[in-house]
Design a protein around this motif. Sequence first.
Motif, PDB file in Angstrom:
ATOM      1  N   LEU B 268      38.858  39.032  37.764  1.00 40.07           N
ATOM      2  CA  LEU B 268      39.635  37.833  37.463  1.00 40.07           C
ATOM      3  C   LEU B 268      38.752  36.593  37.401  1.00 40.07           C
ATOM      4  CD1 LEU B 268      43.086  38.054  39.257  1.00 40.07           C
ATOM      5  CD2 LEU B 268      42.503  38.480  36.900  1.00 40.07           C
ATOM      6  N   ALA B 336      39.773  39.969  45.255  1.00 44.23           N
ATOM      7  CA  ALA B 336      38.480  39.406  45.647  1.00 44.23           C
ATOM      8  C   ALA B 336      37.880  38.604  44.501  1.00 44.23           C
ATOM      9  CB  ALA B 336      37.531  40.524  46.062  1.00 44.23           C
ATOM     10  N   TRP B 338      39.485  37.124  42.182  1.00 41.95           N
ATOM     11  CA  TRP B 338      40.261  35.888  42.073  1.00 41.95           C
ATOM     12  C   TRP B 338      39.681  34.845  43.033  1.00 41.95           C
ATOM     13  CZ3 TRP B 338      43.425  33.420  39.009  1.00 41.95           C
ATOM     14  CH2 TRP B 338      44.131  32.319  39.504  1.00 41.95           C
ATOM     15  N   GLY B 339      39.348  35.324  44.250  1.00 42.93           N
ATOM     16  CA  GLY B 339      38.716  34.436  45.218  1.00 42.93           C
ATOM     17  C   GLY B 339      37.425  33.863  44.659  1.00 42.93           C
ATOM     18  N   VAL B 340      36.621  34.731  44.029  1.00 44.15           N
ATOM     19  CA  VAL B 340      35.372  34.266  43.429  1.00 44.15           C
ATOM     20  C   VAL B 340      35.667  33.202  42.377  1.00 44.15           C
ATOM     21  CG1 VAL B 340      33.426  34.952  41.988  1.00 44.15           C
ATOM     22  CG2 VAL B 340      34.173  36.437  43.849  1.00 44.15           C
ATOM     23  N   LEU B 342      38.108  31.101  42.209  1.00 47.87           N
ATOM     24  CA  LEU B 342      38.454  29.811  42.834  1.00 47.87           C
ATOM     25  C   LEU B 342      37.190  29.099  43.305  1.00 47.87           C
ATOM     26  CD1 LEU B 342      41.598  30.722  44.963  1.00 47.87           C
ATOM     27  CD2 LEU B 342      41.498  29.634  42.720  1.00 47.87           C
ATOM     28  N   ILE B 343      36.289  29.885  43.907  1.00 43.93           N
ATOM     29  CA  ILE B 343      35.066  29.275  44.438  1.00 43.93           C
ATOM     30  C   ILE B 343      34.206  28.727  43.307  1.00 43.93           C
ATOM     31  CG2 ILE B 343      32.900  29.831  45.602  1.00 43.93           C
ATOM     32  CD1 ILE B 343      34.530  31.671  47.427  1.00 43.93           C
TER      33      ILE B 343
END
Lengths: 354, 531, 255
Positions: B268, B336, B338-340, B342-343
């Motif tokens: 993502l 995970a 998706w988290g990347v 955002l960061i």
Amino acid sequence: MTRLIDRRTGLFLAALALATLAAPLVLPTHLIPLMGKYLCYALLAVALDLCWGYAGILSLGHGAFFALGGYAMGMHLMREIGARGVYANPDLPDFMVFLGYDHLPWFWWGFASFPYAALMALVVPGLLAFVFGWFAFRSRVSGVYLSIITQALTYALLLAFFRNEMGFGGNNGLTDFREVLGFSLSAPATRLALFGLSAAALAGCLILARAIVTSKAGKVLVAVRDAESRTRFLGYRVEGYSVFVFTVSAMMAGLAGALYVPQVGIINPGEFAPANSIEIVVWVALGGRGTLVGAALGALVVVALKSWLTATFPDLWLFALGGLFILVTLALPNGLLGLAARFARPRPRAEVSA
Amino acid sequence: MRLLTLCLALWLLPGLALSQSLDDLVARLPLGDYADRAAVVDQIGRTGDPRAAAVLEALLDRALEQRNVDGRVVRVTGGRGAQTATDVLTGEDLGPVASRSTTAIRVNNGLRRSIRTALGMLTLADPDPSRRRAAAEAALRTPDAEQIDALTDAMAAEDDPGIRQALSWAHAAAVLASDAPVADRMAAVETLSSAPALTVQSALNPYREAADPALAQAVSRALDAAASRQAVWAQAQTLWFGVSLGSVLLLAAIGLAITFGVMGVINLAHGELVMLGAYTTYAVQEAIRTQAPHLFGWSLAIAVPLAFVLVGAVGVAIERGIVRHLYGRPLETLLATWGVSLILQQAVRTLFGPTNREVGTPDWMSGAWQLGEMTLTGSRLAIVIFALAVFAGLLVVMRHSAFGLQMRAVTQNRAMAANLGIRTGRVDALTFGLGAGIAGLAGVALSQIDNVSPNLGQGYIIDSFLVVVFGGVGNLWGTLAAAMGLGIANKVLEPWAGAVLGKILILIFIILFIQKRPRGLFPQRGRAAEG
Amino acid sequence: MTPPAIGATRAAAQLYLDGVSRSFDGFKAINGLSLAVQPGELRAVIGPNGAGKTTMMDIITGKTRPDAGVVLWNGDTDLTRLDEAAVARLGIGRKFQKPTVFETHSVEDNLRLALKAPRGVLATLLHRRTADEDARVTALLEQIRLAPQRQDQAANLSHGQKQWLEIGMLLAQDPALLLIDEPAAGMTDAETMETAALLKSIAGARTVIVVEHDMDFVRALNCRVTVLHQGAVLAEGSLDHVSARADVIDVYLGR
């Protein structure tokens, strides 16, 4: 035999009851709607956990059901403004007058009635989930494919609700609400009542969800999650179970949205943003999927963290949220409750296999 | 014939002889009556001298006067009492002039017409082809029977076929506007009907109701033909817009076709990798602006390899750091990454700010070309070519390189590949890096047509996934077909349903399609796919 | 028990396949397969890899639709029109090659989910446990020797125990026909022989079709054998009979 109210659920319900009763005494009135909003998010998390944690259906579009419930309630609140709007039109909400509508669109009919709106807040998300799920599960769309098309669903709704032509207030959404059932939304007593209702809805849905997952049907759902084809060859029609749980979950999300809107005072298309829906997933994952109580706790923790970070270090919030996603998937597959269980018991019992 | 020789002489000897003759002609301007003056103006118009236009324009403005002292023709400017004279040909400042010391060269309406015609002639004879073309197009837009001769002469002198064509249309339009015999005007309609449809319409529409029935009929026939031709070209233009959008989708999706299609990893953060590629372009251009502005034309050529390597490296880091721990758990990978995403978004926002960044387009990409009756803009054309080149390059890598072979071996049978001595971990990292690098390339291209902001990637991620899933996971040709199909469908729906509704309809279509055929347009073959 | 003659009529056969074909992208996994199995029969189906054994099971159980051919249950029910769940509800149970049980459920819950009972959503939502069910679960646990593991999570069972649990789940369905795919795979010799004995004891009351590679296991079953090759029946008869045939030897050893 799995008990309907296990220790964890009992503790949570007790704490919830205590907190609900204590909140008006210890918190200033202006914080009550915020707490009510948190409880709506917790309910939304429980809804998602019911279908993701137990049936393995990772919906990246649950925000859509939440928003649809919210819109249904928002439409009622718009109608309740009546002739007190800026344009003083007794039949049309302000934005319709502004956009040049000369009569109420058919899908707004009936929303002047509270029971009808409340029913629609459940029926519309439920119906969408039922139709969508019926198509998807019957064609055996599952796993990431399902996740992607649920995301596309909420994205399509996002685009649609942004259009003024849709008749839902476009970009601005629905706002400037005044009263619900004749009670002013800004009155402390109304706020307390809504907060209490949110707590009751959370407790009620939690118990309902427990009833589903502890029934034989709940065991079938877990069976579908763990070994779908085995379940089929035992004679269970998997799509029926998937549609059932997806629909119930969507209705719970709709209820959460309907309670959310009068407390925050606005509903706009931003609620359909795919990012919102994915954020729900991290609440559940952090708390521990397949635990219901964990999902609710996860929502409360993340949302409180968000409120604090966005107020104090706004730049850090997305780093924190992104890091949380990575942390939970890599290090906490069973979430906080899993972690707690590991400390409480020497031998971990894997509640969920990935 | 005399004119032709003159023109030839003018082409060949653009020096002294020419300026002499213009000087002589200017000196003769004040002489004689209006008719004489008109003859001189006509001759000035035929000199083709680049300075001649200024003379005629000054004459038209009544700024040309004759100095009483020496009979010199000067341009007088400035208000009453503060008039100054300049040499009309050299621009030399001749100092202030008293109002009585000069005599105005007078013009009447007949002369004015001659001057305008001569001015048109001058540009029609301009050495710069683009000015000649502009003059021809101007003459076509405002047909004037007076210009017929000038246009005939210009056509004879013109050796650029394109401009000659434009001149012949202008000539035909002028004939049509004249009181020439019907046969000539019919022939003019015939000539004009080969012009672009829009031109035909603007040139012929006034004659739809022509007095002569035969002419009116010919005009309306030509107009009908033009309308249907235009409809075809409009469809071609829509198709082109669709291919152009399809190329954008292809670029955005093709990296995913590797990570998702080949490796089965749901990334993502793919959109954010595209966004990083766009920011690489921005950074390269910034460095060039401050350090070496003359290299600006090369900025994209520099950004392409740099974005591929940089974003590819970020991809390898994501794979080694996170994704590799999550193989076989697609939903966790999804969360995970998706988290990347955002960061990465927030990191770029912190580094470069939340607002749009300006990415320039090199000159060689900014123009537009006319193909038949449709317009191809340079940046779109470049993106279509670039997308197809990346696609072809990827096909070659997958099919014909050792790495491609290892990649397919690992995805088909990991254990067997490992036994054969393939370092599967390395292949995984490089495959993911390849997908990421291609996302970076997409970012370079998209920086040319989209706003470069931290949110750039979010606009593409859902579309990209739908393209890959719609085309059939693991099938590059399917990705190509899906991207083009969706791009064209989008553009076909757009005029009919509007941009947003069109997009919604496409989304709904894909959702329904995936439910009907979960494995896409071109599913992977074999019994394994049944599972 | 004497096996009935080959070519029994379609009315008499419990499971009847005739001229069944199915291809995947041009590869004919099943090619004109015909097979008739009598009620109560124990049948072993053998064949080299790619002979079409798994596809045959997929077709019988409604997972895969044949391109051509007839698949009848009890002479009158067309199995090609039914999905997996409907086939299972007719009384056809299937065991996978890789033991497939519900890992996060207890052994007992695995069996309870398999017990013959209404399968609809509403029925399971409102389901209440009965003493009769408890008794059946207890009996099944005894039969598959997992009584001590009653409350254990299925994930914690050994490979052999999972195979047995899956067979137990099949029995809990109370099926008329059991399709069993390579039950002996990954079992110790002792477990293999016990499994053969268990299947023999099941046959008679129910029909059992076993797909197997392990010749010792097939020999222990001591039943009629069907040899599949390239999606069709190559030979049928007793193990001694088929293993004496030259074409069968070619197929097994010639590769």
